[in-house]
Design a protein around this motif. Structure first.
Motif, PDB file in Angstrom:
ATOM      1  N   GLY A   1      -1.649   2.064   3.020  1.00 49.64           N
ATOM      2  CA  GLY A   1      -2.642   3.031   2.572  1.00 49.64           C
ATOM      3  C   GLY A   1      -3.948   2.362   2.177  1.00 49.64           C
ATOM      4  O   GLY A   1      -3.997   1.157   1.887  1.00 49.64           O
ATOM      5  N   TRP A   2      -5.017   3.151   2.151  1.00 49.68           N
ATOM      6  CA  TRP A   2      -6.366   2.642   1.936  1.00 49.68           C
ATOM      7  C   TRP A   2      -6.533   1.994   0.562  1.00 49.68           C
ATOM      8  O   TRP A   2      -7.084   0.904   0.450  1.00 49.68           O
ATOM      9  CB  TRP A   2      -7.379   3.785   2.130  1.00 49.68           C
ATOM     10  CG  TRP A   2      -8.773   3.334   2.394  1.00 49.68           C
ATOM     11  CD1 TRP A   2      -9.337   3.085   3.601  1.00 49.68           C
ATOM     12  CD2 TRP A   2      -9.800   3.084   1.422  1.00 49.68           C
ATOM     13  NE1 TRP A   2     -10.646   2.678   3.446  1.00 49.68           N
ATOM     14  CE2 TRP A   2     -10.956   2.686   2.104  1.00 49.68           C
ATOM     15  CE3 TRP A   2      -9.849   3.158   0.028  1.00 49.68           C
ATOM     16  CZ2 TRP A   2     -12.149   2.362   1.470  1.00 49.68           C
ATOM     17  CZ3 TRP A   2     -11.042   2.841  -0.619  1.00 49.68           C
ATOM     18  CH2 TRP A   2     -12.170   2.451   0.105  1.00 49.68           C
ATOM     19  N   ASN A   3      -6.065   2.656  -0.488  1.00 48.50           N
ATOM     20  CA  ASN A   3      -6.251   2.136  -1.847  1.00 48.50           C
ATOM     21  C   ASN A   3      -5.529   0.808  -2.068  1.00 48.50           C
ATOM     22  O   ASN A   3      -6.062  -0.097  -2.714  1.00 48.50           O
ATOM     23  CB  ASN A   3      -5.808   3.156  -2.893  1.00 48.50           C
ATOM     24  CG  ASN A   3      -6.761   4.329  -2.960  1.00 48.50           C
ATOM     25  OD1 ASN A   3      -7.970   4.173  -2.785  1.00 48.50           O
ATOM     26  ND2 ASN A   3      -6.216   5.511  -3.202  1.00 48.50           N
ATOM     27  N   GLN A   4      -4.322   0.689  -1.543  1.00 44.09           N
ATOM     28  CA  GLN A   4      -3.583  -0.566  -1.705  1.00 44.09           C
ATOM     29  C   GLN A   4      -4.256  -1.692  -0.924  1.00 44.09           C
ATOM     30  O   GLN A   4      -4.315  -2.826  -1.394  1.00 44.09           O
ATOM     31  CB  GLN A   4      -2.131  -0.401  -1.262  1.00 44.09           C
ATOM     32  CG  GLN A   4      -1.271  -1.607  -1.611  1.00 44.09           C
ATOM     33  CD  GLN A   4       0.207  -1.350  -1.370  1.00 44.09           C
ATOM     34  OE1 GLN A   4       0.656  -0.208  -1.307  1.00 44.09           O
ATOM     35  NE2 GLN A   4       0.961  -2.422  -1.236  1.00 44.09           N
ATOM     36  N   ARG A   5      -4.788  -1.387   0.255  1.00 46.09           N
ATOM     37  CA  ARG A   5      -5.494  -2.418   1.032  1.00 46.09           C
ATOM     38  C   ARG A   5      -6.769  -2.838   0.312  1.00 46.09           C
ATOM     39  O   ARG A   5      -7.118  -4.017   0.289  1.00 46.09           O
ATOM     40  CB  ARG A   5      -5.825  -1.938   2.458  1.00 46.09           C
ATOM     41  CG  ARG A   5      -4.610  -1.681   3.341  1.00 46.09           C
ATOM     42  CD  ARG A   5      -3.568  -2.791   3.359  1.00 46.09           C
ATOM     43  NE  ARG A   5      -4.132  -4.124   3.512  1.00 46.09           N
ATOM     44  CZ  ARG A   5      -3.535  -5.239   3.065  1.00 46.09           C
ATOM     45  NH1 ARG A   5      -2.363  -5.193   2.469  1.00 46.09           N
ATOM     46  NH2 ARG A   5      -4.110  -6.421   3.236  1.00 46.09           N
ATOM     47  N   LEU A   6      -7.464  -1.879  -0.305  1.00 51.75           N
ATOM     48  CA  LEU A   6      -8.667  -2.216  -1.068  1.00 51.75           C
ATOM     49  C   LEU A   6      -8.317  -3.141  -2.228  1.00 51.75           C
ATOM     50  O   LEU A   6      -9.019  -4.120  -2.478  1.00 51.75           O
ATOM     51  CB  LEU A   6      -9.368  -0.957  -1.573  1.00 51.75           C
ATOM     52  CG  LEU A   6     -10.575  -1.194  -2.486  1.00 51.75           C
ATOM     53  CD1 LEU A   6     -11.638  -2.048  -1.802  1.00 51.75           C
ATOM     54  CD2 LEU A   6     -11.136   0.133  -2.954  1.00 51.75           C
ATOM     55  N   ALA A   7      -7.237  -2.859  -2.915  1.00 53.09           N
ATOM     56  CA  ALA A   7      -6.815  -3.719  -4.024  1.00 53.09           C
ATOM     57  C   ALA A   7      -6.520  -5.131  -3.520  1.00 53.09           C
ATOM     58  O   ALA A   7      -6.879  -6.122  -4.176  1.00 53.09           O
ATOM     59  CB  ALA A   7      -5.593  -3.125  -4.721  1.00 53.09           C
ATOM     60  N   SER A   8      -5.905  -5.243  -2.362  1.00 52.63           N
ATOM     61  CA  SER A   8      -5.616  -6.549  -1.777  1.00 52.63           C
ATOM     62  C   SER A   8      -6.907  -7.291  -1.438  1.00 52.63           C
ATOM     63  O   SER A   8      -7.028  -8.491  -1.687  1.00 52.63           O
ATOM     64  CB  SER A   8      -4.760  -6.384  -0.523  1.00 52.63           C
ATOM     65  OG  SER A   8      -4.605  -7.611   0.151  1.00 52.63           O
ATOM     66  N   VAL A   9      -7.862  -6.578  -0.869  1.00 52.11           N
ATOM     67  CA  VAL A   9      -9.150  -7.187  -0.537  1.00 52.11           C
ATOM     68  C   VAL A   9      -9.816  -7.706  -1.807  1.00 52.11           C
ATOM     69  O   VAL A   9     -10.267  -8.851  -1.861  1.00 52.11           O
ATOM     70  CB  VAL A   9     -10.067  -6.173   0.187  1.00 52.11           C
ATOM     71  CG1 VAL A   9     -11.509  -6.670   0.246  1.00 52.11           C
ATOM     72  CG2 VAL A   9      -9.543  -5.897   1.589  1.00 52.11           C
ATOM     73  N   ALA A  10      -9.865  -6.879  -2.837  1.00 56.39           N
ATOM     74  CA  ALA A  10     -10.516  -7.264  -4.091  1.00 56.39           C
ATOM     75  C   ALA A  10      -9.853  -8.500  -4.703  1.00 56.39           C
ATOM     76  O   ALA A  10     -10.543  -9.383  -5.224  1.00 56.39           O
ATOM     77  CB  ALA A  10     -10.486  -6.099  -5.074  1.00 56.39           C
ATOM     78  N   GLU A  11      -8.545  -8.577  -4.598  1.00 53.80           N
ATOM     79  CA  GLU A  11      -7.807  -9.713  -5.147  1.00 53.80           C
ATOM     80  C   GLU A  11      -8.153 -11.019  -4.418  1.00 53.80           C
ATOM     81  O   GLU A  11      -8.205 -12.084  -5.024  1.00 53.80           O
ATOM     82  CB  GLU A  11      -6.309  -9.427  -5.041  1.00 53.80           C
ATOM     83  CG  GLU A  11      -5.417 -10.467  -5.657  1.00 53.80           C
ATOM     84  CD  GLU A  11      -3.956 -10.059  -5.552  1.00 53.80           C
ATOM     85  OE1 GLU A  11      -3.201 -10.819  -4.923  1.00 53.80           O
ATOM     86  OE2 GLU A  11      -3.599  -8.993  -6.085  1.00 53.80           O
ATOM     87  N   ARG A  12      -8.386 -10.935  -3.114  1.00 52.43           N
ATOM     88  CA  ARG A  12      -8.662 -12.132  -2.322  1.00 52.43           C
ATOM     89  C   ARG A  12     -10.117 -12.594  -2.400  1.00 52.43           C
ATOM     90  O   ARG A  12     -10.422 -13.718  -2.030  1.00 52.43           O
ATOM     91  CB  ARG A  12      -8.271 -11.902  -0.865  1.00 52.43           C
ATOM     92  CG  ARG A  12      -6.753 -11.845  -0.698  1.00 52.43           C
ATOM     93  CD  ARG A  12      -6.356 -11.544   0.729  1.00 52.43           C
ATOM     94  NE  ARG A  12      -6.535 -10.115   0.965  1.00 52.43           N
ATOM     95  CZ  ARG A  12      -6.858  -9.579   2.137  1.00 52.43           C
ATOM     96  NH1 ARG A  12      -7.043 -10.334   3.189  1.00 52.43           N
ATOM     97  NH2 ARG A  12      -6.998  -8.270   2.272  1.00 52.43           N
ATOM     98  N   LEU A  13     -11.001 -11.730  -2.870  1.00 50.50           N
ATOM     99  CA  LEU A  13     -12.405 -12.108  -3.026  1.00 50.50           C
ATOM    100  C   LEU A  13     -12.584 -12.664  -4.427  1.00 50.50           C
ATOM    101  O   LEU A  13     -12.747 -11.923  -5.389  1.00 50.50           O
ATOM    102  CB  LEU A  13     -13.317 -10.896  -2.800  1.00 50.50           C
ATOM    103  CG  LEU A  13     -13.328 -10.334  -1.377  1.00 50.50           C
ATOM    104  CD1 LEU A  13     -14.047  -9.000  -1.335  1.00 50.50           C
ATOM    105  CD2 LEU A  13     -13.941 -11.324  -0.403  1.00 50.50           C
TER     106      LEU A  13
END
Length: 174
Positions: A104-116
């Motif tokens: 889902g979109w929100n979980q992928r966004l959280a993953s992106v934020a964590e890696r930046l």
């Protein structure tokens, strides 16, 4: 203006070639990359995924959008002339699409934020995602909401995100 030209214009003066090279080497031979390079590779992939999520916010990504994103990955990974190893955009975007469908979109966004990891990386990813939002010269409601979600996830204040958006608009259309 094509999306790859827009990415080059937005990222002018910034080099992503080391990160792109680290990303490719980390996939080809994980033992050959240092911990710093692993971080660069993760941030490269997260930046591309932020752009991907912006394109996917309306619920589907057309073949044309995938082609444009692929071109933008090529542009992003070759911002200088030293010639990093070529990032295979097709498989990368396909894997991102699979993860989006699964998580889902929100979980992928959280993953992106964590890696930046750093503020500079988050701001850069937000800037390039904004460039994707402006791809058709118009930011729709879903894209505006996605930009707000990205800014929040990346810990970018409302004032700073507005400043970045104005700068992106002016860079692309000014």
């Amino acid at each position: 203006m094509s999306i790859d030209a827009r990415i080059k214009k937005l990222a002018r003066g910034l080099s992503a070639s080391q990160a792109a090279d680290a990303f490719v080497r980390a996939r080809e031979d994980p033992a050959s990359v240092s911990s710093v390079e692993k971080g660069q590779a993760a941030e490269f992939e997260a930046t591309v995924e932020a752009m991907f999520l912006m394109a996917a916010v309306d619920g589907e990504i057309s073949e044309q959008e995938l082609a444009q994103l692929s071109a933008s990955v090529d542009a992003f990974s070759s911002l200088d002339t030293r010639g990093p190893r070529r990032v295979e955009a097709g498989p990368l975007l396909s894997a991102m699409n699979d993860r989006l469908e699964k998580d889902g979109w929100n979980q992928r966004l959280a993953s992106v934020a964590e890696r930046l990891q750093g503020q500079e990386a988050r701001t850069f990813a937000f800037r390039l995602a904004a460039g994707v939002a402006f791809v058709d010269d118009h930011v729709g409601h879903a894209e505006a909401a996605a930009l707000e979600a990205l800014a929040s996830a990346f810990h970018i204040s409302s004032d700073e995100s507005q400043e970045i958006l104005y700068d992106v608009r002016d860079s692309l259309f000014g």
